[in-house]
Design a protein around this motif. Structure first.
Motif, PDB file in Angstrom:
ATOM      1  N   TYR A 253       0.815  -1.224   0.000  1.00 24.52           N
ATOM      2  CA  TYR A 253       0.000   0.000   0.000  1.00 24.52           C
ATOM      3  C   TYR A 253       0.845   1.269   0.000  1.00 24.52           C
ATOM      4  O   TYR A 253       0.328   2.362   0.239  1.00 24.52           O
ATOM      5  CB  TYR A 253      -0.929   0.007   1.206  1.00 24.52           C
ATOM      6  CG  TYR A 253      -1.860  -1.182   1.237  1.00 24.52           C
ATOM      7  CD1 TYR A 253      -2.935  -1.279   0.368  1.00 24.52           C
ATOM      8  CD2 TYR A 253      -1.636  -2.214   2.139  1.00 24.52           C
ATOM      9  CE1 TYR A 253      -3.788  -2.376   0.391  1.00 24.52           C
ATOM     10  CE2 TYR A 253      -2.484  -3.320   2.169  1.00 24.52           C
ATOM     11  CZ  TYR A 253      -3.548  -3.402   1.294  1.00 24.52           C
ATOM     12  OH  TYR A 253      -4.372  -4.486   1.319  1.00 24.52           O
ATOM     13  N   GLY A 254       2.150   1.141  -0.240  1.00 26.95           N
ATOM     14  CA  GLY A 254       2.995   2.323  -0.353  1.00 26.95           C
ATOM     15  C   GLY A 254       3.513   2.860   0.976  1.00 26.95           C
ATOM     16  O   GLY A 254       3.923   4.025   1.047  1.00 26.95           O
ATOM     17  N   TYR A 255       3.533   2.026   1.997  1.00 26.41           N
ATOM     18  CA  TYR A 255       4.038   2.467   3.310  1.00 26.41           C
ATOM     19  C   TYR A 255       5.235   1.616   3.727  1.00 26.41           C
ATOM     20  O   TYR A 255       5.283   0.406   3.442  1.00 26.41           O
ATOM     21  CB  TYR A 255       2.951   2.366   4.384  1.00 26.41           C
ATOM     22  CG  TYR A 255       1.940   3.497   4.320  1.00 26.41           C
ATOM     23  CD1 TYR A 255       2.180   4.702   4.976  1.00 26.41           C
ATOM     24  CD2 TYR A 255       0.754   3.355   3.601  1.00 26.41           C
ATOM     25  CE1 TYR A 255       1.255   5.728   4.915  1.00 26.41           C
ATOM     26  CE2 TYR A 255      -0.169   4.379   3.533  1.00 26.41           C
ATOM     27  CZ  TYR A 255       0.086   5.564   4.198  1.00 26.41           C
ATOM     28  OH  TYR A 255      -0.826   6.585   4.126  1.00 26.41           O
ATOM     29  N   GLN A 256       6.165   2.257   4.414  1.00 30.74           N
ATOM     30  CA  GLN A 256       7.328   1.577   4.947  1.00 30.74           C
ATOM     31  C   GLN A 256       7.249   1.572   6.473  1.00 30.74           C
ATOM     32  O   GLN A 256       6.994   2.612   7.084  1.00 30.74           O
ATOM     33  CB  GLN A 256       8.622   2.287   4.494  1.00 30.74           C
ATOM     34  CG  GLN A 256       9.878   1.685   5.107  1.00 30.74           C
ATOM     35  CD  GLN A 256      11.112   2.542   4.850  1.00 30.74           C
ATOM     36  OE1 GLN A 256      11.016   3.628   4.265  1.00 30.74           O
ATOM     37  NE2 GLN A 256      12.262   2.066   5.293  1.00 30.74           N
ATOM     38  N   ILE A 257       7.472   0.405   7.077  1.00 28.20           N
ATOM     39  CA  ILE A 257       7.513   0.295   8.536  1.00 28.20           C
ATOM     40  C   ILE A 257       8.949   0.562   8.976  1.00 28.20           C
ATOM     41  O   ILE A 257       9.865  -0.232   8.712  1.00 28.20           O
ATOM     42  CB  ILE A 257       7.042  -1.095   9.010  1.00 28.20           C
ATOM     43  CG1 ILE A 257       5.638  -1.383   8.477  1.00 28.20           C
ATOM     44  CG2 ILE A 257       7.063  -1.168  10.526  1.00 28.20           C
ATOM     45  CD1 ILE A 257       4.594  -0.377   8.894  1.00 28.20           C
ATOM     46  N   VAL A 258       9.171   1.687   9.640  1.00 28.00           N
ATOM     47  CA  VAL A 258      10.525   2.084  10.044  1.00 28.00           C
ATOM     48  C   VAL A 258      10.995   1.247  11.228  1.00 28.00           C
ATOM     49  O   VAL A 258      12.093   0.683  11.238  1.00 28.00           O
ATOM     50  CB  VAL A 258      10.552   3.581  10.404  1.00 28.00           C
ATOM     51  CG1 VAL A 258      11.953   3.989  10.870  1.00 28.00           C
ATOM     52  CG2 VAL A 258      10.117   4.418   9.205  1.00 28.00           C
ATOM     53  N   GLN A 259      10.143   1.135  12.238  1.00 28.02           N
ATOM     54  CA  GLN A 259      10.525   0.365  13.427  1.00 28.02           C
ATOM     55  C   GLN A 259       9.276   0.027  14.228  1.00 28.02           C
ATOM     56  O   GLN A 259       8.300   0.799  14.250  1.00 28.02           O
ATOM     57  CB  GLN A 259      11.514   1.145  14.299  1.00 28.02           C
ATOM     58  CG  GLN A 259      12.167   0.307  15.392  1.00 28.02           C
ATOM     59  CD  GLN A 259      13.286   1.073  16.090  1.00 28.02           C
ATOM     60  OE1 GLN A 259      13.367   2.310  15.982  1.00 28.02           O
ATOM     61  NE2 GLN A 259      14.151   0.372  16.788  1.00 28.02           N
ATOM     62  N   THR A 260       9.342  -1.119  14.907  1.00 28.68           N
ATOM     63  CA  THR A 260       8.248  -1.534  15.786  1.00 28.68           C
ATOM     64  C   THR A 260       8.834  -1.904  17.138  1.00 28.68           C
ATOM     65  O   THR A 260       9.793  -2.687  17.217  1.00 28.68           O
ATOM     66  CB  THR A 260       7.489  -2.737  15.207  1.00 28.68           C
ATOM     67  OG1 THR A 260       6.973  -2.399  13.919  1.00 28.68           O
ATOM     68  CG2 THR A 260       6.343  -3.133  16.123  1.00 28.68           C
ATOM     69  N   LEU A 261       8.266  -1.346  18.196  1.00 29.31           N
ATOM     70  CA  LEU A 261       8.762  -1.572  19.547  1.00 29.31           C
ATOM     71  C   LEU A 261       7.620  -2.056  20.436  1.00 29.31           C
ATOM     72  O   LEU A 261       6.491  -1.571  20.335  1.00 29.31           O
ATOM     73  CB  LEU A 261       9.352  -0.291  20.141  1.00 29.31           C
ATOM     74  CG  LEU A 261      10.496   0.379  19.373  1.00 29.31           C
ATOM     75  CD1 LEU A 261      10.824   1.729  20.001  1.00 29.31           C
ATOM     76  CD2 LEU A 261      11.723  -0.515  19.340  1.00 29.31           C
ATOM     77  N   ILE A 262       7.943  -3.003  21.327  1.00 30.32           N
ATOM     78  CA  ILE A 262       7.022  -3.378  22.397  1.00 30.32           C
ATOM     79  C   ILE A 262       7.430  -2.552  23.609  1.00 30.32           C
ATOM     80  O   ILE A 262       8.427  -2.843  24.273  1.00 30.32           O
ATOM     81  CB  ILE A 262       7.084  -4.884  22.705  1.00 30.32           C
ATOM     82  CG1 ILE A 262       6.738  -5.704  21.451  1.00 30.32           C
ATOM     83  CG2 ILE A 262       6.140  -5.233  23.856  1.00 30.32           C
ATOM     84  CD1 ILE A 262       5.339  -5.492  20.937  1.00 30.32           C
ATOM     85  N   VAL A 263       6.696  -1.495  23.864  1.00 31.42           N
ATOM     86  CA  VAL A 263       7.119  -0.536  24.887  1.00 31.42           C
ATOM     87  C   VAL A 263       6.624  -0.895  26.289  1.00 31.42           C
ATOM     88  O   VAL A 263       7.143  -0.391  27.278  1.00 31.42           O
ATOM     89  CB  VAL A 263       6.652   0.882  24.508  1.00 31.42           C
ATOM     90  CG1 VAL A 263       7.342   1.342  23.232  1.00 31.42           C
ATOM     91  CG2 VAL A 263       5.141   0.939  24.343  1.00 31.42           C
ATOM     92  N   ASP A 264       5.611  -1.748  26.379  1.00 27.42           N
ATOM     93  CA  ASP A 264       5.098  -2.078  27.712  1.00 27.42           C
ATOM     94  C   ASP A 264       4.322  -3.386  27.656  1.00 27.42           C
ATOM     95  O   ASP A 264       3.673  -3.700  26.646  1.00 27.42           O
ATOM     96  CB  ASP A 264       4.198  -0.957  28.234  1.00 27.42           C
ATOM     97  CG  ASP A 264       3.970  -1.051  29.745  1.00 27.42           C
ATOM     98  OD1 ASP A 264       4.650  -1.882  30.395  1.00 27.42           O
ATOM     99  OD2 ASP A 264       3.120  -0.306  30.265  1.00 27.42           O
ATOM    100  N   ILE A 265       4.422  -4.139  28.746  1.00 24.66           N
ATOM    101  CA  ILE A 265       3.640  -5.365  28.939  1.00 24.66           C
ATOM    102  C   ILE A 265       3.011  -5.258  30.310  1.00 24.66           C
ATOM    103  O   ILE A 265       3.716  -5.259  31.326  1.00 24.66           O
ATOM    104  CB  ILE A 265       4.520  -6.619  28.826  1.00 24.66           C
ATOM    105  CG1 ILE A 265       5.168  -6.704  27.443  1.00 24.66           C
ATOM    106  CG2 ILE A 265       3.697  -7.878  29.109  1.00 24.66           C
ATOM    107  CD1 ILE A 265       6.167  -7.838  27.301  1.00 24.66           C
ATOM    108  N   GLU A 266       1.707  -5.147  30.352  1.00 26.74           N
ATOM    109  CA  GLU A 266       1.006  -4.908  31.617  1.00 26.74           C
ATOM    110  C   GLU A 266       0.134  -6.118  31.964  1.00 26.74           C
ATOM    111  O   GLU A 266      -0.924  -6.322  31.356  1.00 26.74           O
ATOM    112  CB  GLU A 266       0.117  -3.669  31.506  1.00 26.74           C
ATOM    113  CG  GLU A 266       0.865  -2.389  31.149  1.00 26.74           C
ATOM    114  CD  GLU A 266      -0.075  -1.215  30.944  1.00 26.74           C
ATOM    115  OE1 GLU A 266      -1.303  -1.437  31.056  1.00 26.74           O
ATOM    116  OE2 GLU A 266       0.408  -0.110  30.671  1.00 26.74           O
ATOM    117  N   PRO A 267       0.573  -6.938  32.952  1.00 27.95           N
ATOM    118  CA  PRO A 267      -0.295  -8.034  33.395  1.00 27.95           C
ATOM    119  C   PRO A 267      -1.479  -7.485  34.194  1.00 27.95           C
ATOM    120  O   PRO A 267      -1.532  -6.294  34.541  1.00 27.95           O
ATOM    121  CB  PRO A 267       0.630  -8.877  34.289  1.00 27.95           C
ATOM    122  CG  PRO A 267       2.007  -8.371  34.042  1.00 27.95           C
ATOM    123  CD  PRO A 267       1.879  -6.958  33.604  1.00 27.95           C
TER     124      PRO A 267
END
Length: 288
Positions: free
Chosen positions: A139-153
């Protein structure tokens, strides 16, 4: 006003979509462009090329049946060469990205236990990024970076985890304290044993010195005073030591009263008692 005059300005880090009678014509780069509207040319819209960020909160369940909320931060941007795809093929870019994030996270996290989710959050982020990049590049988009910033149980699970961690630390502290007390008791016992051993050596040497001194005194007195026996000399020496002891007791500031035998036979009784005590002590020492 610019379009009315046939001119259109495109700002930096943006592109514009030019149409001719409603059909895509070309992508306009930043700068000023001639746009003869009277000939059917118009600007359909503009598209930013800046990196954008989308935070996605996804609730899912782990392998050990713990509900967690995973917060993923996706950084993406439109590709200038594919700006037409990004403009025409997607109507809700953020919603599309969010759907893919939900799909990957809810497919990955249920395979892991809670502790493993925390340990492998980078692997989860990489899986999300790969899936998004493969899907959104169409669709013409680039994913620069993906981060898992938090995990909340869940709150109750988080409290239980903290209690388990605190209990484990208290157990380690108790073991260390017990080990330290054990070492102190061992060292204290070793010190007392060494002290008693040295005290015993001192007492033995003291008694040996007393015996040697008495023997020398008896021999010297017997040689210098004819007609005296060893027993007579020993009685006199013992009585002399007895009175010296009484003198020291009387001179002590801590003593108030001392009761001693008196009478003509008291001296002989004292000498007999002292002699018998020394003989018994020497006999015990020889047996040991």
């Amino acid at each position: 006003m610019g379009q009315a005059l046939g001119c259109y300005q495109v700002d930096q880090s943006n592109v514009a979509i030019k149409e001719h009678f409603g059909k895509f014509d070309e992508i306009l780069e930043p700068g000023c462009h001639c746009l003869p509207w009277c000939l059917g040319y118009q600007i359909a819209g503009a598209l930013s090329l800046r990196v954008q960020q989308l935070d996605v909160r996804c609730e899912t369940k782990t392998k050990d049946n713990v509900f967690v909320t995973v917060v993923a931060s996706v950084q993406y941007r439109a590709v200038a060469d594919k700006a037409s795809d990004a403009f025409y093929r997607l109507s809700n870019t953020r919603g599309q990205i969010q759907s893919y994030v939900f799909d990957v996270i809810r497919a990955s996290v249920p395979k892991l236990e809670l502790d493993a989710v925390f340990e492998q959050k980078n692997d989860i982020a990489k899986s999300v990024e790969e899936e998004l990049d493969k899907a959104m590049s169409t669709y013409g988009y680039q994913i620069v970076q993906t981060l898992i910033v938090d995990i909340e149980p869940d709150t109750n699970v988080k409290r239980a985890m903290n209690e388990i961690n605190a209990a484990a630390r208290l157990r380690v502290a108790a073991n260390e304290k017990a080990e330290a007390e054990k070492i102190l008791q061992i060292k204290k016992a070793e010190g007392e044993a060494e002290s008693k051993y040295l005290s015993g050596l001192g007492i033995a040497r003291q008694r040996q010195a007393i015996v040697d001194g008495l023997r020398d005194s008896v021999l010297a007195f017997s040689e210098n005073v004819p007609g005296t026996t060893a027993k007579d000399v020993m009685d006199m020496v013992l009585v002399t030591q007895y009175f010296d002891t009484m003198k020291e007791i009387g001179a002590s500031s801590k003593s108030s009263s001392v009761f001693i035998p008196h009478g003509p036979g008291a001296v002989r009784d004292i000498a007999t008692q002292i002699r018998d005590g020394l003989l018994q002590g020497n006999a015990s020492q020889n047996l040991i």
